[in-house]
Design a protein around this motif. Structure first.
Motif, mmCIF file in Angstrom:
data_model
loop_
_atom_site.group_PDB
_atom_site.id
_atom_site.type_symbol
_atom_site.label_atom_id
_atom_site.label_comp_id
_atom_site.label_asym_id
_atom_site.label_seq_id
_atom_site.Cartn_x
_atom_site.Cartn_y
_atom_site.Cartn_z
ATOM 1 N N MET A 135 1.161 4.531 -2.821
ATOM 2 C CA MET A 135 0.905 5.910 -2.405
ATOM 3 C C MET A 135 2.217 6.609 -3.061
ATOM 4 S SD MET A 135 -0.381 5.276 1.350
ATOM 5 C CE MET A 135 -0.905 7.047 1.877
ATOM 6 N N VAL A 136 3.422 6.220 -3.029
ATOM 7 C CA VAL A 136 4.550 6.635 -3.450
ATOM 8 C C VAL A 136 4.280 6.695 -5.259
ATOM 9 C CG1 VAL A 136 7.103 6.118 -4.233
ATOM 10 C CG2 VAL A 136 6.263 5.764 -2.188
ATOM 11 N N TYR A 137 3.817 5.867 -5.870
ATOM 12 C CA TYR A 137 3.202 6.111 -7.225
ATOM 13 C C TYR A 137 2.478 7.168 -7.529
ATOM 14 C CZ TYR A 137 5.223 1.249 -7.747
ATOM 15 O OH TYR A 137 5.818 0.167 -7.791
ATOM 16 N N LEU A 138 1.551 7.434 -6.407
ATOM 17 C CA LEU A 138 0.430 8.602 -6.683
ATOM 18 C C LEU A 138 1.370 9.768 -6.492
ATOM 19 C CD1 LEU A 138 -2.050 9.858 -6.881
ATOM 20 C CD2 LEU A 138 -2.635 9.167 -4.371
ATOM 21 N N GLY A 139 2.029 9.846 -5.381
ATOM 22 C CA GLY A 139 2.969 10.909 -5.252
ATOM 23 C C GLY A 139 3.760 11.561 -6.314
ATOM 24 N N GLU A 140 4.413 10.661 -7.011
ATOM 25 C CA GLU A 140 5.208 10.662 -8.314
ATOM 26 C C GLU A 140 4.467 11.210 -9.278
ATOM 27 O OE1 GLU A 140 6.978 6.969 -8.928
ATOM 28 O OE2 GLU A 140 8.686 7.375 -7.683
ATOM 29 N N ALA A 141 3.260 10.603 -9.499
ATOM 30 C CA ALA A 141 2.285 11.166 -10.521
ATOM 31 C C ALA A 141 1.769 12.754 -10.301
ATOM 32 C CB ALA A 141 1.010 10.312 -10.632
ATOM 33 N N LEU A 142 1.623 13.010 -9.112
ATOM 34 C CA LEU A 142 1.303 14.135 -8.631
ATOM 35 C C LEU A 142 2.277 15.083 -8.858
ATOM 36 C CD1 LEU A 142 -0.773 13.390 -5.257
ATOM 37 C CD2 LEU A 142 -1.588 14.585 -7.297
ATOM 38 N N LEU A 143 3.530 14.914 -8.417
ATOM 39 C CA LEU A 143 4.735 15.630 -8.599
ATOM 40 C C LEU A 143 4.730 16.000 -10.223
ATOM 41 C CD1 LEU A 143 6.946 17.177 -7.413
ATOM 42 C CD2 LEU A 143 8.287 14.978 -7.671
ATOM 43 N N SER A 144 4.706 14.839 -10.900
ATOM 44 C CA SER A 144 4.937 15.134 -12.301
ATOM 45 C C SER A 144 3.849 16.023 -13.000
ATOM 46 C CB SER A 144 4.844 13.735 -13.158
ATOM 47 O OG SER A 144 3.561 13.312 -13.239
ATOM 48 N N GLU A 145 2.620 16.214 -12.339
ATOM 49 C CA GLU A 145 1.704 16.969 -12.755
ATOM 50 C C GLU A 145 1.945 18.510 -12.308
ATOM 51 O OE1 GLU A 145 -2.056 15.425 -11.477
ATOM 52 O OE2 GLU A 145 -2.285 13.884 -12.995
ATOM 53 N N GLY A 146 3.057 18.789 -11.498
ATOM 54 C CA GLY A 146 3.287 19.934 -11.092
ATOM 55 C C GLY A 146 2.436 20.460 -9.834
ATOM 56 N N LEU A 156 4.534 11.752 2.595
ATOM 57 C CA LEU A 156 4.572 11.590 4.005
ATOM 58 C C LEU A 156 3.511 10.603 4.677
ATOM 59 C CD1 LEU A 156 4.684 15.480 5.062
ATOM 60 C CD2 LEU A 156 6.452 13.798 5.235
ATOM 61 N N ARG A 157 2.305 10.398 4.015
ATOM 62 C CA ARG A 157 1.390 9.421 4.327
ATOM 63 C C ARG A 157 2.191 8.208 4.049
ATOM 64 N NH1 ARG A 157 -3.881 9.463 1.235
ATOM 65 N NH2 ARG A 157 -4.336 7.732 2.813
ATOM 66 N N ALA A 158 2.672 7.839 3.059
ATOM 67 C CA ALA A 158 3.437 6.622 2.616
ATOM 68 C C ALA A 158 4.541 6.421 3.680
ATOM 69 C CB ALA A 158 3.688 6.784 1.059
ATOM 70 N N ALA A 159 5.216 7.384 3.922
ATOM 71 C CA ALA A 159 6.349 7.086 4.823
ATOM 72 C C ALA A 159 5.986 6.645 6.322
ATOM 73 C CB ALA A 159 7.062 8.521 4.945
ATOM 74 N N HIS A 185 0.795 -1.266 0.102
ATOM 75 C CA HIS A 185 -0.046 0.084 0.000
ATOM 76 C C HIS A 185 0.829 1.263 0.023
ATOM 77 C CE1 HIS A 185 -3.077 2.649 2.097
ATOM 78 N NE2 HIS A 185 -3.460 2.466 0.741
ATOM 79 N N SER A 186 1.893 1.264 0.821
ATOM 80 C CA SER A 186 2.751 2.553 0.788
ATOM 81 C C SER A 186 3.424 2.801 -0.562
ATOM 82 C CB SER A 186 3.879 2.502 2.179
ATOM 83 O OG SER A 186 4.456 1.316 1.823
ATOM 84 N N MET A 187 3.826 1.663 -1.373
ATOM 85 C CA MET A 187 4.468 1.907 -2.579
ATOM 86 C C MET A 187 3.207 2.385 -3.504
ATOM 87 S SD MET A 187 7.367 1.673 -3.615
ATOM 88 C CE MET A 187 8.052 2.475 -5.213
#
Length: 112
Positions: free
Chosen positions: A22-33, A43-46, A18-20
């Motif tokens: 959330m990392v994928y989601l974070g990466e997608a959000l970051l790539s969207e600016g 932070l939730r994933a951590a 599950h935490s990974m």
């Protein structure tokens, strides 16, 4: 799609990795600016990785926090996050992650 996958996993109580996700989601959000939203996910994933003792997933999360910091001009925080993720990656023999951390650290140092 990633958000829906996370919600489905939570609803069905299939929380392996599950935490990974959330990392994928974070990466997608970051790539969207969207670094602020990416940081929330990271932070939730951590916290989830720490609670579950998922050191490897935690290292990927720390690397993501480094990416977010680097993208928002927080070079010292980025370098520290990469250094921490690299330490765990080396300890767990996670070579792809270690390589990414080294590359990003070199990139930060090259920006001087």
């Amino acid at each position: 799609m990633i958000e829906n996958a996370i919600l489905h996993a939570e609803a069905t109580r299939i929380l392996s990795g599950h935490s990974m996700w959330m990392v994928y989601l974070g990466e997608a959000l970051l790539s969207e600016g969207r670094p602020a939203e990416a940081r929330v996910q990271a932070l939730r994933a951590a916290e989830l990785a720490r609670t579950r003792g998922e050191r490897g997933f935690g290292a990927w999360t720390t690397r993501l926090l480094g990416e977010i910091a680097a993208g928002t001009g927080e070079r010292a925080a980025a370098f520290e996050a990469y250094r921490e993720a690299l330490g765990t990656a080396d300890a767990l023999d996670m070579r792809p992650l270690a390589g990414r951390c080294r590359t990003e650290m070199a990139r930060l140092l090259g920006d001087d």
